[in-house]
Design a protein around this motif. Structure first.
Motif, PDB file in Angstrom:
ATOM      1  N   PHE A  36     -41.096  37.947  53.319  1.00 17.71           N
ATOM      2  CA  PHE A  36     -42.584  38.061  53.378  1.00 17.71           C
ATOM      3  C   PHE A  36     -43.120  39.420  54.214  1.00 17.71           C
ATOM      4  CE2 PHE A  36     -41.584  33.523  53.813  1.00 17.71           C
ATOM      5  CZ  PHE A  36     -42.348  32.956  52.698  1.00 17.71           C
ATOM      6  N   GLN A  37     -42.316  40.498  53.658  1.00 13.28           N
ATOM      7  CA  GLN A  37     -42.393  41.793  54.257  1.00 13.28           C
ATOM      8  C   GLN A  37     -43.775  42.155  54.047  1.00 13.28           C
ATOM      9  OE1 GLN A  37     -39.923  42.983  56.081  1.00 13.28           O
ATOM     10  NE2 GLN A  37     -40.083  45.030  56.301  1.00 13.28           N
TER      11      GLN A  37
ATOM     12  N   CYS B 256     -29.336  35.498  59.832  1.00 10.94           N
ATOM     13  CA  CYS B 256     -29.454  35.679  58.586  1.00 10.94           C
ATOM     14  C   CYS B 256     -30.576  34.663  57.863  1.00 10.94           C
ATOM     15  CB  CYS B 256     -28.091  35.087  57.902  1.00 10.94           C
ATOM     16  SG  CYS B 256     -26.378  36.044  58.034  1.00 10.94           S
ATOM     17  N   ILE B 257     -30.820  34.100  58.240  1.00  6.12           N
ATOM     18  CA  ILE B 257     -31.705  33.013  57.856  1.00  6.12           C
ATOM     19  C   ILE B 257     -33.309  33.530  58.403  1.00  6.12           C
ATOM     20  CG2 ILE B 257     -33.186  30.917  58.232  1.00  6.12           C
ATOM     21  CD1 ILE B 257     -30.443  29.615  59.078  1.00  6.12           C
ATOM     22  N   LEU B 258     -33.525  34.132  59.590  1.00  5.68           N
ATOM     23  CA  LEU B 258     -34.755  34.856  59.894  1.00  5.68           C
ATOM     24  C   LEU B 258     -35.003  36.328  58.999  1.00  5.68           C
ATOM     25  CD1 LEU B 258     -34.445  34.357  63.835  1.00  5.68           C
ATOM     26  CD2 LEU B 258     -35.874  33.156  62.171  1.00  5.68           C
ATOM     27  N   PHE B 259     -33.830  36.847  58.870  1.00  2.60           N
ATOM     28  CA  PHE B 259     -33.981  38.249  58.203  1.00  2.60           C
ATOM     29  C   PHE B 259     -34.237  38.036  56.683  1.00  2.60           C
ATOM     30  CE2 PHE B 259     -31.890  42.432  57.086  1.00  2.60           C
ATOM     31  CZ  PHE B 259     -32.882  43.215  57.387  1.00  2.60           C
ATOM     32  N   THR B 260     -33.692  36.959  55.986  1.00  7.23           N
ATOM     33  CA  THR B 260     -34.258  36.351  54.884  1.00  7.23           C
ATOM     34  C   THR B 260     -35.550  36.234  54.882  1.00  7.23           C
ATOM     35  OG1 THR B 260     -32.087  35.567  54.344  1.00  7.23           O
ATOM     36  CG2 THR B 260     -33.735  35.037  52.840  1.00  7.23           C
ATOM     37  N   LEU B 261     -36.242  35.453  55.562  1.00  8.84           N
ATOM     38  CA  LEU B 261     -37.644  35.207  55.612  1.00  8.84           C
ATOM     39  C   LEU B 261     -38.477  36.434  56.084  1.00  8.84           C
ATOM     40  CD1 LEU B 261     -37.374  31.797  57.637  1.00  8.84           C
ATOM     41  CD2 LEU B 261     -37.868  32.046  55.287  1.00  8.84           C
ATOM     42  N   THR B 262     -38.321  37.187  56.939  1.00  8.54           N
ATOM     43  CA  THR B 262     -39.012  38.535  57.264  1.00  8.54           C
ATOM     44  C   THR B 262     -39.051  39.301  56.175  1.00  8.54           C
ATOM     45  OG1 THR B 262     -37.112  39.268  58.197  1.00  8.54           O
ATOM     46  CG2 THR B 262     -38.597  38.155  59.805  1.00  8.54           C
ATOM     47  N   LEU B 263     -37.576  39.509  55.004  1.00  3.29           N
ATOM     48  CA  LEU B 263     -37.669  40.467  54.136  1.00  3.29           C
ATOM     49  C   LEU B 263     -38.539  39.935  53.102  1.00  3.29           C
ATOM     50  CD1 LEU B 263     -34.098  41.676  54.169  1.00  3.29           C
ATOM     51  CD2 LEU B 263     -36.121  43.130  54.849  1.00  3.29           C
TER      52      LEU B 263
END
Length: 491
Positions: free
Chosen positions: A377-378, A368-375
């Motif tokens: 800075f998409q 959840c943390i990593l997906f929030t970050l990658t989205l």
């Protein structure tokens, strides 16, 4: 007593008891589980995914039917409402099915309920298949409702049957049949919806009516296998029927050990009747078990797995995958979830339930943390879309490895015979209500929070992982009575 005597006299008995525990299910036991699952949770998973492929075709059919009746096109809002009803009425049916499944399992037996349940599946297949030639889109709504009732009963009763026919040493692996077959059903529905199979416009009524095939297979195969031995002895008092069932399912060598375990539970329940759901809420001796299954079943829907699938299409497009190829990548996510369910089935009786479900929720929290970050800075680097795709698959793997499979097994193991059917009714009702809540509220959460919605799911996953770690005892290799005693002594 001298140590030498203890070593020589008692050690062989201890070793024998460990060696006698079956490491693999009897062939008859495995076939009985497959027969129960094919018309149960496989059917449920299939109905969840198969409706996605013909979305545009069904909407065209609704518009065409509306125009023939009223000589005007249906409004965009009206079409959206009807399509949403077709999809979401499945959830309403599931809630009703879960509400009656436990009662039916006591009155008709576990096997009897599973067989009777196919009436709903066959009726649903007939109605959905006739909707196009008859020119009534209303039949789709009624058919999906009956499919939902079937799914609600199946998810309530099938794990009950699997948990009661399995020996203690294989209960985790056998219970994983629920998860393995539901993910297998989802994958099969995705594959059947491809254009190479039944994904073309002219085939959509056939695609929706194929739900009859698993029902017919179960009606042909399951009658050859026995009713739950625990149900026969504890609920019906049928000693001979229980022994015959145990012999067929486990073989003669394991009969005495399993019969002794069931007799202990029966003797412990002398004078007790099967409890109703409201009686379970009033019973203080099971309040922690009840709280546990309510939290786990709510979290199974509220942990973000639906959000991951919602964002998957966007992530795949951002990664440069052509639109016409995305259905094939979606099949890959279904295969990924099915594979992890199989892996969980092989690990659960080695690592234990607590390790897998706590680990699963912990990994989902990290995702959840990593997906929030990658989205977030998409658009800053071409690398981030691929990292987002990796997060999608990592989240699905983590879900399948723990929460997706272990939740139903714990519902079986945390309760004894008189409480178990009602526990499944409560757990199933919470699960379906949470499913409905997610479908209703999730779009607004996404609109309001966008990618930050995963921080909400981070809170859910981390809280549940902490609760399981602190409160829920390990149940691997323990009888139902031992698990009950563990809860009472620990809390």
């Amino acid at each position: 007593m001298p140590k030498e005597y203890l070593d020589h006299e008692y050690q062989p008995l201890l070793v024998k008891s460990i060696k006698d525990r079956p490491k693999f299910p009897n062939k008859s036991l495995l076939l009985a589980a497959c027969a129960a699952c094919i018309g149960g949770t496989f059917q449920c998973g299939y109905n969840v995914s198969v409706i996605n492929a013909p979305t545009a075709y069904v909407q065209n059919f609704i518009n065409q039917t509306w125009k023939e009746r009223y000589q005007t096109d249906i409004s965009h809002d009206g079409l959206t409402l009807l399509w949403s009803t077709i999809v979401s009425v499945f959830t309403l049916g599931g809630f009703i099915g879960a509400s009656i499944g436990g009662t039916l399992s006591v009155k008709l037996g576990r096997k009897g309920t599973l067989l009777t349940n196919n009436v709903f599946a066959l009726t649903a297949a007939l109605l959905m298949g006739l909707s196009y030639p008859a020119g009534f889109f209303e039949l789709l709504i009624i058919g999906r409702f009956f499919s939902g009732i079937h799914a609600g009963i199946a998810i309530c009763v099938q794990p009950l049957y699997l948990g009661e026919i399995a020996p203690t040493s294989l209960r985790g692996g056998m219970g994983m049949g629920t998860s393995i077959f539901i993910t297998g059903g989802i994958l099969t529905g995705q594959v059947m919806g491809l254009k190479e199979f039944l994904g073309k416009e002219e085939y959509w009524p056939i695609l929706l009516s194929t739900t009859c095939i698993p029902a017919i297979l179960q009606l042909l195969i399951l009658p050859w296998f026995p009713e739950s031995p625990r149900y026969l002895l504890i609920d019906k008092g049928d000693d001979e029927g229980c022994k015959k069932a145990l012999k067929q399912l486990h073989g003669s060598s394991a009969l005495e050990d399993e019969l002794e375990d069931i007799m202990k539970e029966k003797n412990n329940l002398v004078g007790f009747q099967a409890k109703k759901p409201w009686e379970l809420f009033a019973d203080r001796s099971v309040r922690w078990q009840l709280l546990t299954i309510v939290l786990l079943n709510a979290a199974q829907q509220l942990n973000g797995i639906n959000a991951i699938y919602f964002y998957a299409d966007y992530v795949f497009r951002q990664s440069g995958i052509p639109g016409e190829k995305i259905p094939y990548v979606t099949v890959g996510t279904g295969a990924c979830e099915c594979l992890t369910a199989l892996t969980c089935g092989m690990l659960i009786d080695r690592l234990g339930r607590k390790v897998l479900i706590t680990g699963g929720y912990t990994l989902m929290s990290i995702c959840c943390i990593l997906f929030t970050l990658t989205l977030t800075f998409q658009d800053t680097s071409p690398v981030f879309p691929y990292l987002s795709m990796a997060c999608v698959f990592a989240f699905i793997l983590s879900f399948g490895l723990g929460p997706g499979g272990v939740t139903n097994i714990l519902t079986t193991e945390l309760f004894i015979q008189t409480s178990r059917p009602s526990a499944y009714m409560i757990a199933g009702s919470v699960n379906w209500l949470s499913f409905f809540f997610v479908g209703l509220v999730f779009p607004f959460i996404v609109i309001g929070l966008q990618q930050y919605c995963f921080l909400v799911f981070l809170g859910v996953c981390s809280s549940v992982a902490t609760y399981i770690f602190l409160v829920v005892p390990e149940t691997k290799g323990k009888t139902f009575l031992e698990i009950q005693n563990d809860f009472q002594s620990a809390l």
